[in-house]
Design a protein around this motif. Sequence first.
Motif, PDB file in Angstrom:
ATOM      1  N   ALA A 111       0.828  -1.211   0.000  1.00  0.00           N
ATOM      2  CA  ALA A 111       0.000   0.000   0.000  1.00  0.00           C
ATOM      3  C   ALA A 111       0.860   1.258   0.000  1.00  0.00           C
ATOM      4  O   ALA A 111       0.483   2.270  -0.611  1.00  0.00           O
ATOM      5  CB  ALA A 111      -0.933  -0.003   1.205  1.00  0.00           C
ATOM      6  N   ALA A 112       2.011   1.212   0.661  1.00  0.00           N
ATOM      7  CA  ALA A 112       2.886   2.390   0.697  1.00  0.00           C
ATOM      8  C   ALA A 112       3.320   2.796  -0.705  1.00  0.00           C
ATOM      9  O   ALA A 112       3.464   3.987  -1.008  1.00  0.00           O
ATOM     10  CB  ALA A 112       4.114   2.098   1.561  1.00  0.00           C
ATOM     11  N   ALA A 113       3.513   1.802  -1.560  1.00  0.00           N
ATOM     12  CA  ALA A 113       3.967   2.088  -2.927  1.00  0.00           C
ATOM     13  C   ALA A 113       2.801   2.379  -3.873  1.00  0.00           C
ATOM     14  O   ALA A 113       3.014   2.969  -4.937  1.00  0.00           O
ATOM     15  CB  ALA A 113       4.783   0.910  -3.449  1.00  0.00           C
ATOM     16  N   ARG A 114       1.590   1.984  -3.501  1.00  0.00           N
ATOM     17  CA  ARG A 114       0.475   2.040  -4.447  1.00  0.00           C
ATOM     18  C   ARG A 114      -0.672   2.935  -4.003  1.00  0.00           C
ATOM     19  O   ARG A 114      -1.607   3.171  -4.777  1.00  0.00           O
ATOM     20  CB  ARG A 114      -0.071   0.617  -4.668  1.00  0.00           C
ATOM     21  N   ARG A 115      -0.648   3.439  -2.770  1.00  0.00           N
ATOM     22  CA  ARG A 115      -1.783   4.205  -2.265  1.00  0.00           C
ATOM     23  C   ARG A 115      -1.987   5.475  -3.078  1.00  0.00           C
ATOM     24  O   ARG A 115      -1.064   6.054  -3.626  1.00  0.00           O
ATOM     25  CB  ARG A 115      -1.613   4.504  -0.772  1.00  0.00           C
ATOM     26  N   THR A 116      -3.235   5.898  -3.120  1.00  0.00           N
ATOM     27  CA  THR A 116      -3.610   7.117  -3.830  1.00  0.00           C
ATOM     28  C   THR A 116      -3.919   8.219  -2.823  1.00  0.00           C
ATOM     29  O   THR A 116      -4.017   7.971  -1.615  1.00  0.00           O
ATOM     30  CB  THR A 116      -4.851   6.875  -4.694  1.00  0.00           C
ATOM     31  N   ASP A 117      -4.110   9.424  -3.329  1.00  0.00           N
ATOM     32  CA  ASP A 117      -4.527  10.522  -2.454  1.00  0.00           C
ATOM     33  C   ASP A 117      -5.882  10.215  -1.820  1.00  0.00           C
ATOM     34  O   ASP A 117      -6.134  10.580  -0.663  1.00  0.00           O
ATOM     35  CB  ASP A 117      -4.599  11.829  -3.246  1.00  0.00           C
ATOM     36  N   ALA A 118      -6.742   9.543  -2.582  1.00  0.00           N
ATOM     37  CA  ALA A 118      -8.056   9.178  -2.044  1.00  0.00           C
ATOM     38  C   ALA A 118      -7.912   8.185  -0.898  1.00  0.00           C
ATOM     39  O   ALA A 118      -8.654   8.254   0.098  1.00  0.00           O
ATOM     40  CB  ALA A 118      -8.935   8.588  -3.143  1.00  0.00           C
ATOM     41  N   ASP A 119      -6.964   7.254  -1.003  1.00  0.00           N
ATOM     42  CA  ASP A 119      -6.716   6.307   0.087  1.00  0.00           C
ATOM     43  C   ASP A 119      -6.264   7.049   1.344  1.00  0.00           C
ATOM     44  O   ASP A 119      -6.735   6.771   2.448  1.00  0.00           O
ATOM     45  CB  ASP A 119      -5.638   5.288  -0.316  1.00  0.00           C
ATOM     46  N   LEU A 120      -5.336   7.987   1.169  1.00  0.00           N
ATOM     47  CA  LEU A 120      -4.844   8.756   2.314  1.00  0.00           C
ATOM     48  C   LEU A 120      -5.974   9.551   2.962  1.00  0.00           C
ATOM     49  O   LEU A 120      -6.064   9.632   4.195  1.00  0.00           O
ATOM     50  CB  LEU A 120      -3.713   9.691   1.890  1.00  0.00           C
ATOM     51  N   ALA A 121      -6.846  10.117   2.136  1.00  0.00           N
ATOM     52  CA  ALA A 121      -7.975  10.881   2.672  1.00  0.00           C
ATOM     53  C   ALA A 121      -8.912   9.972   3.464  1.00  0.00           C
ATOM     54  O   ALA A 121      -9.422  10.356   4.529  1.00  0.00           O
ATOM     55  CB  ALA A 121      -8.725  11.563   1.538  1.00  0.00           C
ATOM     56  N   ALA A 122      -9.145   8.762   2.949  1.00  0.00           N
ATOM     57  CA  ALA A 122     -10.017   7.817   3.649  1.00  0.00           C
ATOM     58  C   ALA A 122      -9.400   7.384   4.976  1.00  0.00           C
ATOM     59  O   ALA A 122     -10.110   7.221   5.987  1.00  0.00           O
ATOM     60  CB  ALA A 122     -10.273   6.591   2.770  1.00  0.00           C
ATOM     61  N   LEU A 123      -8.095   7.212   4.994  1.00  0.00           N
ATOM     62  CA  LEU A 123      -7.406   6.842   6.232  1.00  0.00           C
ATOM     63  C   LEU A 123      -7.479   7.977   7.255  1.00  0.00           C
ATOM     64  O   LEU A 123      -7.714   7.743   8.443  1.00  0.00           O
ATOM     65  CB  LEU A 123      -5.956   6.476   5.943  1.00  0.00           C
ATOM     66  N   GLU A 124      -7.268   9.202   6.784  1.00  0.00           N
ATOM     67  CA  GLU A 124      -7.374  10.364   7.680  1.00  0.00           C
ATOM     68  C   GLU A 124      -8.780  10.458   8.267  1.00  0.00           C
ATOM     69  O   GLU A 124      -8.951  10.762   9.458  1.00  0.00           O
ATOM     70  CB  GLU A 124      -7.033  11.637   6.905  1.00  0.00           C
ATOM     71  N   ASP A 125      -9.782  10.195   7.434  1.00  0.00           N
ATOM     72  CA  ASP A 125     -11.167  10.248   7.903  1.00  0.00           C
ATOM     73  C   ASP A 125     -11.428   9.183   8.964  1.00  0.00           C
ATOM     74  O   ASP A 125     -12.095   9.455   9.969  1.00  0.00           O
ATOM     75  CB  ASP A 125     -12.117  10.044   6.717  1.00  0.00           C
ATOM     76  N   SER A 126     -10.897   7.972   8.761  1.00  0.00           N
ATOM     77  CA  SER A 126     -11.131   6.905   9.737  1.00  0.00           C
ATOM     78  C   SER A 126     -10.431   7.209  11.062  1.00  0.00           C
ATOM     79  O   SER A 126     -10.966   6.902  12.131  1.00  0.00           O
ATOM     80  CB  SER A 126     -10.682   5.548   9.181  1.00  0.00           C
ATOM     81  N   VAL A 127      -9.248   7.812  10.989  1.00  0.00           N
ATOM     82  CA  VAL A 127      -8.557   8.212  12.221  1.00  0.00           C
ATOM     83  C   VAL A 127      -9.369   9.267  12.963  1.00  0.00           C
ATOM     84  O   VAL A 127      -9.523   9.206  14.190  1.00  0.00           O
ATOM     85  CB  VAL A 127      -7.139   8.730  11.916  1.00  0.00           C
ATOM     86  N   GLU A 128      -9.919  10.226  12.225  1.00  0.00           N
ATOM     87  CA  GLU A 128     -10.726  11.268  12.849  1.00  0.00           C
ATOM     88  C   GLU A 128     -11.999  10.680  13.461  1.00  0.00           C
ATOM     89  O   GLU A 128     -12.428  11.081  14.558  1.00  0.00           O
ATOM     90  CB  GLU A 128     -11.082  12.350  11.826  1.00  0.00           C
ATOM     91  N   ARG A 129     -12.618   9.724  12.765  1.00  0.00           N
ATOM     92  CA  ARG A 129     -13.823   9.087  13.307  1.00  0.00           C
ATOM     93  C   ARG A 129     -13.499   8.282  14.568  1.00  0.00           C
ATOM     94  O   ARG A 129     -14.289   8.252  15.516  1.00  0.00           O
ATOM     95  CB  ARG A 129     -14.476   8.192  12.254  1.00  0.00           C
ATOM     96  N   LEU A 130     -12.328   7.637  14.578  1.00  0.00           N
ATOM     97  CA  LEU A 130     -11.914   6.921  15.771  1.00  0.00           C
ATOM     98  C   LEU A 130     -11.682   7.896  16.925  1.00  0.00           C
ATOM     99  O   LEU A 130     -12.054   7.619  18.069  1.00  0.00           O
ATOM    100  CB  LEU A 130     -10.636   6.117  15.491  1.00  0.00           C
ATOM    101  N   ARG A 131     -11.107   9.058  16.619  1.00  0.00           N
ATOM    102  CA  ARG A 131     -10.864  10.069  17.652  1.00  0.00           C
ATOM    103  C   ARG A 131     -12.197  10.562  18.254  1.00  0.00           C
ATOM    104  O   ARG A 131     -12.337  10.697  19.471  1.00  0.00           O
ATOM    105  CB  ARG A 131     -10.065  11.228  17.067  1.00  0.00           C
ATOM    106  N   ARG A 132     -13.179  10.810  17.382  1.00  0.00           N
ATOM    107  CA  ARG A 132     -14.485  11.266  17.877  1.00  0.00           C
ATOM    108  C   ARG A 132     -15.174  10.176  18.695  1.00  0.00           C
ATOM    109  O   ARG A 132     -15.784  10.457  19.732  1.00  0.00           O
ATOM    110  CB  ARG A 132     -15.375  11.684  16.705  1.00  0.00           C
ATOM    111  N   ALA A 133     -15.086   8.941  18.209  1.00  0.00           N
ATOM    112  CA  ALA A 133     -15.717   7.829  18.933  1.00  0.00           C
ATOM    113  C   ALA A 133     -15.086   7.636  20.299  1.00  0.00           C
ATOM    114  O   ALA A 133     -15.777   7.360  21.293  1.00  0.00           O
ATOM    115  CB  ALA A 133     -15.596   6.546  18.111  1.00  0.00           C
ATOM    116  N   ASP A 134     -13.772   7.819  20.355  1.00  0.00           N
ATOM    117  CA  ASP A 134     -13.079   7.712  21.639  1.00  0.00           C
ATOM    118  C   ASP A 134     -13.567   8.798  22.602  1.00  0.00           C
ATOM    119  O   ASP A 134     -13.876   8.526  23.764  1.00  0.00           O
ATOM    120  CB  ASP A 134     -11.574   7.829  21.416  1.00  0.00           C
ATOM    121  N   ALA A 135     -13.662  10.012  22.095  1.00  0.00           N
ATOM    122  CA  ALA A 135     -14.117  11.124  22.938  1.00  0.00           C
ATOM    123  C   ALA A 135     -15.550  10.906  23.432  1.00  0.00           C
ATOM    124  O   ALA A 135     -15.893  11.268  24.559  1.00  0.00           O
ATOM    125  CB  ALA A 135     -14.022  12.429  22.163  1.00  0.00           C
TER     126      ALA A 135
END
Length: 228
Positions: A111-135
């Motif tokens: 994935a490091a060699a093949r990920r797209t900007d859209a993949d990175l955006a989706a990962l950032e979104d999931s991290v943010e959703r995890l942060r909100r769920a934790d809070a």
Amino acid sequence: MVSRVEEVVQSVLDRVVAGEYPAGAALPPEAVLAEDLDVSRLTVREAVKVLEARGILRARQGSGTYVVPSGSWTDLAGLVGLARVDGDERELVLSLLEVRRMLEVGSSGLAAARRTDADLAALEDSVERLRRADADDDVEAAAEADMTFHEVIIRAAGNPFIVATYAPLRDELVRARRRTSAFREVREHALVQHGRILFALRTGSPDATKAAMRAHMEQTSNDVLAYW
């Protein structure tokens, strides 16, 4: 919604796992099963075909349908059910984590060699959703956000065979994550580890990403040992 065929598949599988239909034994006749499970014979026939395709049952021409010995099973749901009956739930989760480690460390490098900007955006979104769920102390949302993060990486690896191998694990992994995500410490560990993996993916370094994922799998195993 679960179909009647799926319900019968699960019912028969539960009986096999419980030993009601032991290895090498023939299933009851179709009509008997249909009456016992209160479904049509057609539904039983379709359910048996599903279990044959999954390697749990084997039809013998002119003889009947027999239970395959569990040592020859390749069906994840069946194997998990059997392990759950025979052993410790925590040991089952740790065994599945060993499979995850093998799949996800290598996949993250791809994935490091093949990920797209859209993949990175989706990962950032999931991290943010995890942060909100934790809070919010929302265990269900935390488990889903956690799994989404990993599924994005699996898809970003760009290999459909990896996706197909990983998919049957999902229900069991979500089940386990719901339990461990009930602990704030575990959610905080996941947030830190996901952040490190995301940073490595942004750099495009397969080695750094695999190292970050390997560390995450180790932390997850430690969390299961500590909080299960």
